[in-house]
Design a protein around this motif. Structure first.
Motif, PDB file in Angstrom:
ATOM      1  N   UNK A   5       9.905   0.512 -13.829  1.00 25.28           N
ATOM      2  CA  UNK A   5      10.933  -0.489 -14.086  1.00 25.28           C
ATOM      3  C   UNK A   5      11.968   0.078 -15.047  1.00 25.28           C
ATOM      4  N   UNK A   6      13.106  -0.576 -15.095  1.00 22.37           N
ATOM      5  CA  UNK A   6      14.147  -0.146 -16.020  1.00 22.37           C
ATOM      6  C   UNK A   6      15.355  -1.036 -15.919  1.00 22.37           C
ATOM      7  N   UNK A   7      16.399  -0.619 -16.605  1.00 23.67           N
ATOM      8  CA  UNK A   7      17.635  -1.377 -16.585  1.00 23.67           C
ATOM      9  C   UNK A   7      18.652  -0.812 -17.542  1.00 23.67           C
ATOM     10  N   UNK A   8      19.717  -1.550 -17.702  1.00 20.91           N
ATOM     11  CA  UNK A   8      20.811  -1.118 -18.569  1.00 20.91           C
ATOM     12  C   UNK A   8      20.505  -1.462 -20.025  1.00 20.91           C
ATOM     13  N   UNK A   9      21.365  -1.049 -20.909  1.00 27.64           N
ATOM     14  CA  UNK A   9      21.175  -1.245 -22.335  1.00 27.64           C
ATOM     15  C   UNK A   9      21.195  -2.718 -22.737  1.00 27.64           C
ATOM     16  N   UNK A  10      22.071  -3.511 -22.144  1.00 22.88           N
ATOM     17  CA  UNK A  10      22.174  -4.915 -22.545  1.00 22.88           C
ATOM     18  C   UNK A  10      21.207  -5.839 -21.809  1.00 22.88           C
ATOM     19  N   UNK A  11      20.562  -5.343 -20.741  1.00 24.00           N
ATOM     20  CA  UNK A  11      19.600  -6.155 -20.000  1.00 24.00           C
ATOM     21  C   UNK A  11      20.184  -6.976 -18.867  1.00 24.00           C
TER      22      UNK A  11
END
Length: 97
Positions: A5-11
């Protein structure tokens, strides 16, 4: 089955990849340098795995005739390198890189 899983800095954008991630690369072409604001771009291919955006969608920039680059429109985090032969995710965007 392995889940990543993952994502960008701000969510605002999140993703899930299910399966074995086999191919990683470091690209140092000028377009990757510009997109990442660094001398190289660490990427992990998601070809052959089940990939889903679980929150939001990246904005995309057509950086050449063949490649689109995905990024968070809110915080600017680089997320994808999308070419005709498949997509790769920025290694640093994974929760457990």
């Amino acid at each position: 089955m392995t889940t990543h899983t993952g994502g960008c800095q701000c969510g605002a954008i999140r993703f899930r990849a299910e399966g074995v991630l086999k191919d990683s690369s470091i690209c140092h072409c000028r377009m990757c340098q510009k997109a990442f604001g660094a001398y190289y771009a660490p990427l992990v291919s998601v070809r052959g795995v089940e990939f889903h955006w679980t929150r939001g969608q990246p904005k995309r920039f057509q950086s050449s005739n063949h490649v689109k680059r995905g990024f968070c429109g809110d915080c600017g985090t680089p997320l994808t390198y999308e070419a005709p032969d498949g997509m790769a995710i920025a290694a640093g965007a994974f929760d457990d890189p």
